[in-house]
Design an enzyme around this catalytic site. Structure first.
Site, PDB file in Angstrom:
ATOM      1  N   HIS A 145      45.529  -8.927 -16.391  1.00  7.95           N
ATOM      2  CA  HIS A 145      46.085  -9.619 -17.555  1.00  7.95           C
ATOM      3  C   HIS A 145      45.026  -9.644 -18.651  1.00  7.95           C
ATOM      4  O   HIS A 145      43.826  -9.736 -18.385  1.00  7.95           O
ATOM      5  CB  HIS A 145      46.490 -11.049 -17.175  1.00  7.95           C
ATOM      6  CG  HIS A 145      47.009 -11.847 -18.322  1.00  7.95           C
ATOM      7  ND1 HIS A 145      48.218 -11.586 -18.934  1.00  7.95           N
ATOM      8  CD2 HIS A 145      46.472 -12.915 -18.977  1.00  7.95           C
ATOM      9  CE1 HIS A 145      48.408 -12.449 -19.913  1.00  7.95           C
ATOM     10  NE2 HIS A 145      47.364 -13.260 -19.959  1.00  7.95           N
ATOM     11  N   CYS A 171      50.709  -8.335 -22.797  1.00  6.32           N
ATOM     12  CA  CYS A 171      49.571  -9.214 -23.077  1.00  6.32           C
ATOM     13  C   CYS A 171      48.484  -8.474 -23.872  1.00  6.32           C
ATOM     14  O   CYS A 171      47.816  -9.068 -24.714  1.00  6.32           O
ATOM     15  CB  CYS A 171      49.009  -9.785 -21.786  1.00  6.32           C
ATOM     16  SG  CYS A 171      48.566  -8.540 -20.551  1.00  6.32           S
TER      17      CYS A 171
END
Length: 1230
Positions: free
Chosen positions: A310, A110
């Protein structure tokens, strides 16, 4: 001043070389994070003079990044023709409403995805990368050449950026890019500003501390001067000497608590401006103040804690490549105050809204499905919810306004007519301007693209528009800003780059992406067809009959079942309508029911209701069997439906009866069919024997399961309540029998182990003392041992051991296929107590087949002949051998396999195929049928000449035709039609209808008929000596009509050439004679149904055809099989529509079922105003039908009741054939 670099564990996405600043060197290794590699991609400052030409400088600004160690590069094959990799069979979805592409997460990538998107949305970097050509990077094609220098990483990065710009998919993959990383060492310098977060309020506060505040050295902290070599007072400060075009700021969110000895994430509030002026933090110069102004364009955000989380990114779309529009705003148009008075008027007029939508589209063309979606976005409600009740379906509305809208031939797209009615344009001009103003004010991006910044939240593959104020939510918390990217405000983008994703992309990449888009469209269409289309098997009720408790085809399975491919997203009503169009011969109500094959035949379970439900909602699966019928009866017999009355095939064991009527000790097995909700006592009723005792054994007899007696009080329980299913065994024991396989004194045996013998009869035509013997055996005894024991006990010659075999004997005394000697009783599926015949001749080997055969389709028991052939023998050779054995001459014969009910099945067409390949097995019966089969792909079609009733003077026919009365034209002598057989035509299935007509004209009887050309003929299929289905398209192939092997064609002469369109319907019209119960001769009427099958449309066409006012006519459809007329009026249709809301105003459906060739009666209300359409002939026909019905009931009342449970069913004329066939071929049902 030294600006420290970020650590290896964190990637700096954009750093830039700066004059006068020290450069820190980072050493990359293969174990570095993937993002670290991309961090080395830096762009030179515009103020740095290029040392070489433009191309050279473009390359050198990337440093030594592309000097790769080829020994460690992946062996992945690269090239322009390389297909995009997909992880699943489903192709990537197209871009969503933002028109931007995300990047799929490979697992822990990510952060890399966020940095790649930041690089991609930095236009200057993207265009500099695209400017590198084959001279600097090489090409994929040269990768394997030893002397070639190919830089795969930038080539893959170019391709990734091209995919993000041009390829129509919701998310791109970085698999190819990450595969190309593989060097072991490399070094490059990059810089960013790393600022503290702890105890600092924001970015400007941190910069002020770093570059403005001075550190004073005095008192005990004096500074040592190297020049004068003494301690002096001094001040220390840092300034930025030169600024890059892009600025990267890294926020030190992660710290270490030395008290708790653990890491933690700083989540306090830390502000940063959308625009920042760095002049206070730089050395003084004469530069313009605008040189120091930077705008925020990317924010990488971390969500989570210091041990995991994330990343996603907020990005400013500088070039306006995406569609910055909010879904909540799409459904709520923004209206100005002065327009509110007209809002209700616009919403109530769909014509204005649809025109406005089309006028905003390129070339004023849009797919109909997208038109409905845009209408939903603009009005907030779908067409079905807002307008359908008043205006009908969307496509119908567009058809009714053909002066404004133009639908394509397949009705998939709609366009706005440019040369439409001027009056219509003037009527809607003012409203169009208003609606345009309404729609264009929905989003600031549509009206003020330059002033309103477009921000997007790109979270891996998901892209969503956000507002600029949403950035403030990332100042603090567990989800907060981690890296900031600024760009100089003075950087201007060329006008041609605005909203143009193809700008700057090299031509070869554009070509590659365009080809990939075409391939994606093809794959999506294929996937959509594969995953949303259902293969349905339509079993047509008129082609079935009911006997032995289930439905069975009248002819062959191929003619009784039609396969239909249908979209599961469509409704049941759409399916019913499609079947109506497919089955043009259908009349009356149509009911669709789910059916399934059971061992007894086809059974109907659930009737489908709810025309507005989709097939997916009704849980219709692929390969579903649907029974198409009237919902009541088949062939005059009422059909039981549902799971409760599912037919069960029960094997009944009982003692055989000798020819004198005495019971013997041999058990015979006969199959019987019972409804699952029938009482168990029906078994005794079916056998028509004395009252007895029943035993059931649901287990396999081969496993020697236990038998259980059924108490008399349980005989009223159903088969299902007692747990019986298909192939369950029921033993019937006569309660008066004392000498049976059951023990005496009412103590019944507990298992099949009591029967441990087989009975062998001497059928070798040799005299012996015993005609039959019992041989003891178990289920594992080998057949060879039983045969040898039987020969010894029968005291026959030992020579028979080499030339004899055992053959099972069925309950009718027929010898079945010989059993191989090597089989055990279990493998041969022989049951204890069975009868075997010792016959001369050897049993077939494993490579041979034992077949029965006979001549003709009327098979009588005991007339079959036998033969042993090789399984590899071809069908043609087998046919010649059987003809030779039968003593039949000629070659005009073909083979058919007898099916389970002793009827001729499908012909064996593939003469070159082996018997095994066409599913011929030992024990099958082959039928020699006279008549040579047409070659594969050909049909033998009987052709008739058809002349409707009426004047025939126009056609010259020197030979009078054989007239066949038909009720096709009712009510008067002109209703006679003429049929004359022309001959059989052998024709290819690929032949068109026009070619069929031309070849039919070459038949000898047709030469007597004067026909100018095939265009003066109309072709029909025949059913019941009358035209049934019109073959309307001259260029359509016969195979597309799915003509069966028994199809007959009739040709009708025309007075002029005819070219029917796909929506044209041919009707026979007859004008009623005033004052008489009769009609004029038929006149053909062609009705264009493109605007719908409505009653009003038909009435208008008939009125125009008869030159009468539409309000002065009445019309009715004639049903010849019922001798009835059904009036057609708009009022009746509206009444039906009110009663059944889901039914459309469509004459194809109930109760009219209008189709080609139907007779329409016309009554002129100016001269006759009564409501009667009938004729004298109709009265006679109804009276005849009434008498026939009364006679049928009388015969049924006088009929002696039969003991067979299903004696009332239509059973084939050959006695006991279905029962015998079930006992032999029951395995074919599985």
């Amino acid at each position: 001043m030294v600006v420290s670099n970020v650590g290896l564990s964190r990637l700096v996405g954009l750093g830039f070389r700066q004059n006068g600043l020290k450069r820190n060197i980072l050493h990359f290794s293969a174990s570095c994070p993937l993002g670290t590699v991309l961090g080395a991609l830096c762009v030179s400052s515009p103020s740095d003079p290029p040392p070489h030409s433009r191309v050279g400088s473009s390359f050198t600004m990337f440093g030594d990044l592309f000097e790769e160690d080829y020994s460690s590069v992946s062996n992945y094959q690269y090239g322009k023709e390389k297909k995009l990799k997909t992880k699943t069979l489903e192709p990537p979805a197209p871009r969503e409403f933002t028109n931007l592409s995300g990047i799929r997460n490979q697992g822990g990538t990510c952060y890399l995805n966020s940095l790649l998107q930041t690089l991609h949305f930095t236009p200057e970097f993207r265009e500099a990368l695209f400017s590198l050509g084959p001279e600097e990077l090489g090409s994929f094609e040269d990768k394997d050449k030893p002397d070639a220098k190919v830089r795969i990483i930038p080539l893959q990065l170019q391709r990734l950026f091209a995919q993000l710009l041009v390829l129509d998919q919701d998310a791109a993959s970085t698999a190819d890019l990450t595969d190309s990383f593989g060097w072991t060492s490399n070094e490059e310098d990059f810089l960013d500003l790393t600022v503290a977060v702890k105890n600092v309020s924001g970015l400007e506060d941190a910069l002020w501390t770093m570059f403005v505040e001075e550190e004073v050295f005095d008192c005990d902290n004096l500074y040592h001067c190297g020049t004068c070599d003494r301690l002096v007072k001094a001040t220390k400060s840092a300034k930025l000497r030169k600024l890059p075009p892009f600025l990267t700021v890294s926020l030190l969110r992660f710290n270490f608590d030395f008290v708790k000895h653990e890491r933690y994430k700083e989540t306090s509030c830390y502000t940063f401006p959308l625009r920042i002026n760095l002049k206070p933090f730089c050395e003084q110069s004469d530069s313009d103040d605008l040189e120091y102004v930077y705008d925020l364009f990317s924010v990488i955000i971390h969500k989570g804690g210091c041990y995991g989380g994330h990343y996603h990114v907020y990005i400013k779309d500088v070039d306006h490549l995406g569609n910055w529009q909010f879904q909540e705003e799409e459904t709520k148009p923004v209206l100005s105050f002065k327009d509110l008075q007209n809002e209700e008027e616009i919403d109530d007029d769909p014509l204005i809204i649809l025109k406005a939508i089309l006028l905003q589209e390129e070339n004023n063309v849009i797919p109909v499905d997208q038109l409905g979606q845009k209408l939903l976005k603009k009005t907030g409600m779908s067409w079905n919810k807002k307008y359908r009740r008043q205006y009908g379906p969307l496509r119908k509305f567009l058809q009714l306004h053909s002066q404004i809208f133009l639908l394509s031939s397949d009705e998939s797209t709609v366009s706005l007519l440019k040369n439409g009615s001027l009056q219509a344009e003037s009527d809607f001009q003012r409203n169009d301007q208003h609606i345009f103003k309404t729609f264009t004010s929905e989003s600031p991006g549509l009206n003020d693209k330059t002033s309103c910044p477009h921000w997007f939240d790109i979270n891996d593959s998901k892209v969503q528009p956000i507002k600029e104020k949403d950035i403030e939510r990332q100042f603090q918390g567990k989800e907060s800003a981690y890296m900031l990217f600024y760009r100089k405000s003075q950087l201007q983008r060329p006008p041609e780059a605005q909203a143009n994703p193809r700008y700057g992309v090299p031509c070869h990449l554009l070509s590659e992406m365009d080809a990939a888009n075409i391939e994606l469209q093809i794959k999506r269409a294929e996937w959509d067809s594969t995953n949303n289309n259902l293969e349905l098997h339509l079993h047509l009720g008129p082609h079935y009959h009911f006997f032995s408790g289930a439905l069975h085809p009248v002819a062959s399975q191929a003619e009784s079942v039609w396969d239909l491919t249908f979209d599961k997203r469509k409704t049941l009503g759409d399916l019913r309508q499609s079947i109506f169009q497919l089955l043009e011969f259908w009349e009356g109500d149509m009911v669709l029911s789910v059916a399934k094959f059971v061992p007894a035949g086809l059974h109907v379970y659930q009737t489908l209701d709810g025309d507005d439900l989709t097939l997916w909602e009704m849980e219709i699966v692929d390969g579903e069997d649907l029974f198409v019928w009237n919902g009541v009866e088949v062939g005059g017999i009422q059909i039981p439906t549902g799971n409760d009355c599912e037919p069960l095939l029960i094997n009944v064991l009982h003692l055989a009866t000798s020819s004198e009527g005495d019971k013997c000790q041999q058990l015979v097995e006969s199959p019987h069919v019972f409804p699952s909700n029938a009482q168990m006592g029906e078994v005794l009723t079916t056998l028509a024997g004395p009252m007895g005792v029943l035993f059931i054994n649901a287990t396999d007899p081969a496993e020697e399961g236990n038998w259980v007696a059924i108490p008399r009080e349980d005989l009223k329980k159903t088969f299902r309540e007692l747990g019986l299913g298909n192939h369950s065994l029921v033993l019937v024991q006569d309660s008066r029998d004392d000498n049976s396989v059951l023990l005496k004194q009412g103590k019944w045996f507990s298992g099949m182990s009591e029967i441990s013998w087989l009975q062998v009869q001497n059928l070798c035509e040799l005299e012996s003392e015993e005609k039959q013997v019992k041989i003891s055996a178990t289920m594992n005894t080998v057949v060879f041992d039983i045969r040898i024991k039987a020969i010894k006990e029968l005291k026959l010659m030992k020579e028979l051991a080499e030339n004899s075999c055992l053959r099972p004997i069925d309950r009718n005394g027929k010898l079945l296929c010989p059993v191989p000697d090597s089989y055990t009783l279990k493998e041969a599926e022989l049951k204890m107590g069975s009868s075997l015949g010792l016959c001369p001749g050897k049993a077939p080997t494993s490579s041979q087949l034992f077949l029965f055969f006979t001549v003709g389709s009327d098979v009588q028991p005991g007339t079959e002949m036998e033969i042993i052939v090789e399984a590899t023998m071809s069908v043609g050779d087998c046919l010649k051998l059987l003809l030779e054995k039968s003593g039949l001459p000629g070659d005009t014969w073909h083979l058919r396999k007898m099916d389970w009910c002793y009827e001729a099945g499908e012909p064996l067409c593939e003469e070159d195929a082996a018997l095994r390949e066409v599913a011929i097995r030992s024990g099958d019966t082959l039928l020699l049928i006279e008549g040579k089969l047409p070659p594969p792909g050909f049909l033998r079609v009987p052709v008739w000449w058809y002349q409707p009733g009426g004047p025939t003077g126009h056609w010259k026919s020197p030979v009078r035709m054989n007239s066949t009365p038909s009720p096709d034209a009712p009510g008067d002598p002109h209703g006679e039609v003429s049929l004359r057989f022309l001959g059989d035509l052998e024709i290819s299935e690929d032949t068109t209808v026009a070619e069929l007509k031309a070849q039919a004209m070459t038949l000898s009887p047709s030469s007597e008929l004067v026909i100018p050309s095939p265009a003066f003929l109309r072709a029909w299929t025949m059913e019941g000596q009358r035209p049934s289905r019109l073959l309307r398209a001259n260029q359509q192939q016969l195979k597309e009509y799915k003509l069966g092997r028994k199809t007959e064609i009739c040709l009708e002469p025309l007075e002029k050439e005819e070219n029917l369109g796909p929506h044209d319907v041919v009707l026979r019209t007859q004008m009623r004679l005033p004052g008489e119960r009769a009609y004029t001769p038929c006149a053909d009427l062609v009705w264009d149904t493109a605007r719908g099958w409505t009653a009003s449309s038909l009435r208008q066409r008939v009125a125009y055809f008869c030159s009468l006012p539409v309000e002065k006519i009445e019309i009715a459809k004639y049903f010849p099989e019922k001798f009835e007329w059904l009036p057609i009026s708009s009022w009746n249709q509206q009444l039906t529509k009110r009663k059944k809301k889901k039914k459309q105003d469509n004459l194809q459906g109930a109760p009219y079922y209008l189709k080609d060739g139907d007779t329409i009666g016309i009554k002129n209300l100016l001269v006759e105003d009564d409501e009667d359409f009938s004729t004298v002939r109709d009265d006679l026909g109804k009276e005849t039908q009434k008498q026939l019905a009364l006679g049928k009931k009388s015969q049924e009342a006088l009929r002696v009741p039969s003991s067979d449970l299903f004696s009332g069913a239509k059973i084939p004329s050959r006695p006991r054939a279905p029962e015998a066939s079930l006992s032999i071929h029951v395995g074919s049902f599985r």
